[in-house]
Design a protein around this motif. Structure first.
Motif, PDB file in Angstrom:
ATOM      1  N   ASP A 125       8.610 -36.676 -28.763  1.00 58.34           N
ATOM      2  CA  ASP A 125       9.096 -35.458 -28.121  1.00 58.34           C
ATOM      3  C   ASP A 125       8.417 -34.216 -28.680  1.00 58.34           C
ATOM      4  O   ASP A 125       8.105 -33.288 -27.933  1.00 58.34           O
ATOM      5  N   VAL A 126       8.197 -34.146 -29.986  1.00 59.63           N
ATOM      6  CA  VAL A 126       7.548 -32.968 -30.549  1.00 59.63           C
ATOM      7  C   VAL A 126       6.048 -32.966 -30.266  1.00 59.63           C
ATOM      8  O   VAL A 126       5.384 -31.948 -30.467  1.00 59.63           O
ATOM      9  N   ASN A 127       5.520 -34.082 -29.821  1.00 61.95           N
ATOM     10  CA  ASN A 127       4.102 -34.160 -29.477  1.00 61.95           C
ATOM     11  C   ASN A 127       3.867 -34.048 -27.975  1.00 61.95           C
ATOM     12  O   ASN A 127       2.716 -33.976 -27.530  1.00 61.95           O
ATOM     13  N   LEU A 128       4.948 -34.013 -27.213  1.00 61.70           N
ATOM     14  CA  LEU A 128       4.844 -34.014 -25.754  1.00 61.70           C
ATOM     15  C   LEU A 128       4.237 -32.716 -25.253  1.00 61.70           C
ATOM     16  O   LEU A 128       4.593 -31.630 -25.719  1.00 61.70           O
ATOM     17  N   MET A 129       3.330 -32.820 -24.278  1.00 61.64           N
ATOM     18  CA  MET A 129       2.741 -31.652 -23.632  1.00 61.64           C
ATOM     19  C   MET A 129       2.940 -31.801 -22.123  1.00 61.64           C
ATOM     20  O   MET A 129       2.325 -32.666 -21.496  1.00 61.64           O
ATOM     21  N   LEU A 130       3.832 -30.999 -21.576  1.00 52.19           N
ATOM     22  CA  LEU A 130       4.168 -31.116 -20.164  1.00 52.19           C
ATOM     23  C   LEU A 130       3.057 -30.514 -19.309  1.00 52.19           C
ATOM     24  O   LEU A 130       2.675 -29.356 -19.509  1.00 52.19           O
TER      25      LEU A 130
END
Length: 463
Positions: free
Chosen positions: A26-31
């Motif tokens: 989640d902290v690495n997610l890039m939408l």
């Protein structure tokens, strides 16, 4: 989901962060909707744009820096050009302008809107055809108007009777016949911040509908300027096309009034811009083809109702083209854990820029997102606030975001969606030099606006 959504409510209630937020990914997610099209997080965790990792960009060019995806910019310009085929698309230069951008706009077949003598100077220096330009502004000087007429600017948007007098005198002196539009206030409530809503009566831009009709009559009677039509701009960061329907109805009603009273059908209508972009997951922009189709249907319906021939439509996207193309790359300097009243805490993550390179959060509480860009993290997310280096408590870059608990000095942090109004509104507050603009395309990074230096600051200080 970002910190401005449900997760904040848990933290503010003193509850633990939900389990689904503890997952490392989640902290690495890039939408995708928040980033330019060639931006990605590579397998090693480093963010790259146009195939170039940000670690290499920072090592060569330093931070902070505005990093612009040229392919994305050009693609968005083409998308507007193609969707609005048969209309004129004016790129709103106030959102971000430099000579490279002027050339891209020209090469992709758009027109250009400028609103000061400085913006006009940049456009002319880059070789943009003046007949494809429009000049805006609520207080254009004699010098600015004269230069526009001498250069052959394609249209000047009149904003007041004083300006009409100035331009008429200039046209007579130069023996010219500039083309003009009249900016109107249509009384439409755009659901946006008060500082960027521009169609209500109690603000500085344009004329009310009755005043605009009087000005149109004067222009036609004096027969010095060529009247193209009326211009309407209802605000910025708009996600609902229904407001444009009301605006079109009122402006076309004004054009019908001119036809009925003067026997003249004005050939053009400008519905402005202000189309929104996604800064956070709560923003839902209208797809460009859908927006174009809705505006076409609005024009058809309203013109049929008034028995008018359809005028040529103009639109003015700026933010929607350049905004998503750029992220600002910072280096983290200090991290503080600050206890909150309700038993939780917030990480204050200080970066090497701030309100001098992006005034929008301080000016009208604009929201942004952020991610650690130099690596991936397996740490749990923590509620964070990204702040700048300036001597103001309001020097906030991102008000609320979840960042990994191990965020540390030396990390690179990227804030997407900074292509519009960040560099163009940047300042030298605290005598901080403004960052460069770096254009990335096909694995190559080039400087299109260089970083300011202390020598630049001192050069203007004549003592």
């Amino acid at each position: 989901m970002r910190a401005h959504e449900a997760g904040v409510l848990h933290a503010e209630a003193g509850q633990a962060v939900p389990s689904w937020l503890r997952e490392p990914e989640d902290v690495n997610l890039m939408l995708p909707q928040l980033w330019a099209r060639t931006v990605e997080r590579r397998e090693d965790g480093v963010v790259a744009v146009g195939g170039v990792p940000v670690t290499e960009i920072a090592a060569e060019f330093g931070t902070p820096a505005y990093v612009l995806d040229e392919d994305d910019f050009r693609a968005r310009a083409r998308e507007y050009r193609d969707a609005f085929a048969g209309a004129d698309v004016f790129y709103a230069g106030k959102s971000f302008l430099c000579k490279a951008v002027v050339r891209w706009i020209h090469e992709e077949g758009l027109h250009l809107d400028v609103c000061t003598g400085g913006e006009l100077a940049v456009a002319l220096a880059a070789g943009f055809p003046p007949e494809r330009m429009g000049l805006h502004g609520n207080n254009k000087s004699v010098t600015e108007l004269t230069r526009a007429v001498e250069a052959g600017v394609g249209r000047i948007v009149l904003d007041s009777f004083d300006e009409l007098d100035r331009l008429t005198a200039i046209a007579r002196e130069l023996g010219a016949r500039p083309k003009v539009m009249i900016r109107t206030k249509v009384g439409v409530e755009a659901h946006t911040h008060a500082y960027i809503a521009t169609a209500h009566e109690d603000q500085k831009f344009g004329l009310g509908l009755d005043e605009a009709a009087v000005m149109a009559a004067r222009v036609l009677d004096e027969d010095v300027l060529e009247l193209l039509g009326f211009h309407s701009h209802i605000g910025s960061q708009i996600f609902d096309a229904s407001a444009f329907e009301v605006a079109a109805r009122r402006v076309l009603g004004l054009q019908a009034k001119i036809r009925d009273e003067r026997g003249v059908e004005l050939p053009e209508l400008d519905l402005g811009g202000g189309y929104g972009m996604a800064y956070t997951t709560q923003d839902d922009p209208i797809p460009v083809p859908e927006l174009a189709e809705r505006l076409r249907k609005i024009m058809e319906h309203e013109c049929a109702g008034y028995g008018l021939s359809e005028p040529r439509l103009s639109v003015e996207p700026g933010r929607a083209i350049c905004g998503p193309t750029t992220f600002t790359l910072y280096e983290v300097g200090t991290v503080k854990q600050v206890p909150l009243d309700y038993g939780a805490s917030r990480a204050y993550v200080s970066v090497d820029g701030g309100m001098s390179d992006n005034i929008r959060p301080a000016l009208y509480d604009a929201s942004y997102s952020a991610t650690i860009a130099s690596r991936a993290s397996s740490a749990a997310p923590v509620l964070a606030r990204v702040v700048g280096k300036h001597c103001e408590s309001g020097d906030i870059v991102v008000k609320d975001e979840f960042l990994p608990a191990d965020v540390s000095p030396g990390d690179l942090l990227a804030v997407p969606g900074t292509g519009a109004y960040a560099r163009s509104m940047a300042s030298n507050y605290n005598h901080v030099p403004r960052p460069p603009v770096l254009a990335v395309a096909d694995g190559t990074v080039r400087v299109i606006v260089r970083r300011e230096t202390e020598d630049d600051l001192l050069r203007l200080d004549v003592g």
